[in-house]
Design a protein around this motif. Structure first.
Motif, PDB file in Angstrom:
ATOM      1  N   TYR A  41      -2.842  24.259  11.735  1.00 55.47           N
ATOM      2  CA  TYR A  41      -2.239  25.545  12.079  1.00 55.47           C
ATOM      3  C   TYR A  41      -1.912  25.399  13.577  1.00 55.47           C
ATOM      4  N   ALA A  42      -2.784  24.750  14.437  1.00 54.64           N
ATOM      5  CA  ALA A  42      -2.416  24.789  15.697  1.00 54.64           C
ATOM      6  C   ALA A  42      -1.230  23.732  16.057  1.00 54.64           C
ATOM      7  N   ILE A  43      -0.850  22.668  15.288  1.00 58.34           N
ATOM      8  CA  ILE A  43       0.155  21.946  15.389  1.00 58.34           C
ATOM      9  C   ILE A  43       1.423  22.795  15.001  1.00 58.34           C
ATOM     10  N   VAL A  44       1.313  23.508  13.955  1.00 58.02           N
ATOM     11  CA  VAL A  44       2.501  24.211  13.582  1.00 58.02           C
ATOM     12  C   VAL A  44       2.894  25.327  14.546  1.00 58.02           C
ATOM     13  N   MET A  45       1.796  25.845  15.156  1.00 59.99           N
ATOM     14  CA  MET A  45       2.276  26.851  16.098  1.00 59.99           C
ATOM     15  C   MET A  45       2.767  26.389  17.433  1.00 59.99           C
ATOM     16  N   ALA A  46       2.284  25.335  17.762  1.00 63.03           N
ATOM     17  CA  ALA A  46       2.866  24.602  19.012  1.00 63.03           C
ATOM     18  C   ALA A  46       4.348  24.375  18.638  1.00 63.03           C
ATOM     19  N   MET A  47       4.680  23.857  17.260  1.00 61.45           N
ATOM     20  CA  MET A  47       6.155  23.662  16.935  1.00 61.45           C
ATOM     21  C   MET A  47       6.941  24.899  17.378  1.00 61.45           C
ATOM     22  N   ASN A  48       6.471  25.876  17.149  1.00 58.67           N
ATOM     23  CA  ASN A  48       7.110  27.090  17.385  1.00 58.67           C
ATOM     24  C   ASN A  48       7.021  27.808  18.475  1.00 58.67           C
ATOM     25  N   GLY A  49       6.254  27.092  19.420  1.00 63.55           N
ATOM     26  CA  GLY A  49       6.380  27.816  20.843  1.00 63.55           C
ATOM     27  C   GLY A  49       5.392  28.776  21.000  1.00 63.55           C
TER      28      GLY A  49
END
Length: 274
Positions: A41-49
Motif C-alpha cells: 500500500y505504501a508503494i502504491v501511495m508513493a507512486m501517486n504522490g
C-alpha cells in the motif's frame, strides 16, 4: 481336512502411504500478510504522490510485524513457513518499500547518486535479513545484531512524514533536503549491517503481571504520540537508532564484550559472548 492358507496376500508389497499435507497456521500469518499489505500500500501511495499515506502504511506494517511473532509464540503456532513468510514480508515492507518511497520523494532529483543511495538501503536490508536468519541460533536474543529493518524503515519514513506534514512538497527539486534524505537513507541502511548491538525487547513478557503504574505509563505514552504522531514517532526511532552506538561505546569503555554472537547455541548470557 484344513484348507491350505493362501499366503499370496502376505507376499504383496504394501502400498506406500501418501505423505500427509502440511497446513499453515492462519492467525500469525494473517498478521504477516497485513504487514506485507502495508508495504505494498505504501508503494502504491508513493507512486501517486500521497506520501503521508505511504508513511502511515509503513508504520502500520511495523506494528503488525512486531505482533506476528509474539502471537505465534503465545498461541504455540510457530512454523518454518511462518519464519520464511515473515522474512519475505520484511524485505518488501522495510527494504524495497522505504527505498522506493524515499527515492520518489527526494532522491530522484540527485540522478545516479539518488538511486545508488536507495539501492544501498535496499541491499543492506536484504543482507541484514539474510544474516539474521542464518545467525538466529547463535545470537543473544536480548539484542539485535545491527539496526532491525523495521526501525531503519521508521527512521527513513519518519523523516519523510515529518517534512511532508510540515508542508515540504516537491522535495526532489530543492537544493539541500535531497542530500539530507540521502544521508538519512545511507545511515539507516549501513547501520543495519553493522555489528552494533540494539536492544530487542524480546525479554519483555506479556504473560507476567506488572505494577499498575506500567499501564498508566503506557496510556501516557499513547497520549504523547497523539500530540503529533510524525514528530514523536520519528524522534523515538531516532533515539533508538542511536542507542546501539551508545551501548557499544559504553561496553567498549568498560572493557565488556560488544559482540552479540554467542559461543554456543544454548541460551546466551553475558559470559557466552565474545
Amino acid at each position: 481336512m484344513t484348507e491350505p492358507v493362501n499366503d499370496d496376500l502376505d507376499d504383496e508389497p504394501a502400498q506406500p502411504l501418501r505423505p500427509r499435507r502440511r497446513g499453515i497456521y492462519i492467525l500469525p500469518n494473517l498478521f504477516t500478510l497485513g504487514a506485507l499489505f502495508g508495504g505494498f500500500y505504501a508503494i502504491v501511495m508513493a507512486m501517486n504522490g500521497r506520501f503521508e499515506n505511504a508513511c502511515i502504511g509503513i508504520f502500520c506494517a511495523a506494528v503488525l510485524d512486531s505482533l506476528d511473532g509474539r502471537v505465534a509464540r503465545m498461541t504455540n503456532t510457530q512454523s518454518a513457513f511462518g519464519e520464511q513468510m515473515d522474512s519475505l514480508s520484511d524485505m518488501v515492507s522495510f527494504g524495497a518499500a522505504p527505498a522506493l518511497i524515499v527515492y520518489e520523494w527526494a532522491l530522484k532529483g540527485l540522478g545516479k547518486a539518488g538511486w545508488i543511495a536507495a539501492f544501498v538501503y535496499c541491499a543492506c536490508a536484504a543482507l541484514r535479513l539474510a544474516r539474521f536468519n542464518t545467525n538466529i541460533g547463535v545470537v543473544d536474543k536480548r539484542y539485535f545484531q545491527g539496526l532491525p529493518s523495521p526501525a531503519a524503515a521508521a527512521i527513513v519514513i519518519g523523516f519523510i512524514w515529518v517534512l511532508d506534514d510540515a508542508g515540504y512538497k516537491g522535495v526532489s527539486v530543492l537544493p539541500v533536503l535531497p542530500w539530507v534524505a540521502f544521508s538519512v537513507a545511507l545511515y539507516a541502511g549501513l547501520t543495519m549491517v553493522t555489528n552494533v548491538p540494539f536492544y530487542s525487547f524480546k525479554d519483555v513478557s506479556f504473560k507476567r503481571s506488572v505494577p499498575f503504574i506500567v499501564i498508566v505509563a503506557i496510556a501516557l505514552g499513547i497520549a504523547v504520540i497523539n500530540i503529533h504522531p510524525p514528530a514523536v514517532l520519528f524522534g523515538l526511532f531516532c533515539v533508538y537508532g542511536l542507542s546501539g552506538y551508545v551501548i557499544y561505546a559504553m561496553r567498549k569503555a568498560k572493557g565488556k564484550p560488544v559482540s552479540v554472537i554467542a559461543t554456543s547455541t544454548d541460551e546466551p548470557d553475558e559470559r557466552g559472548l565474545h
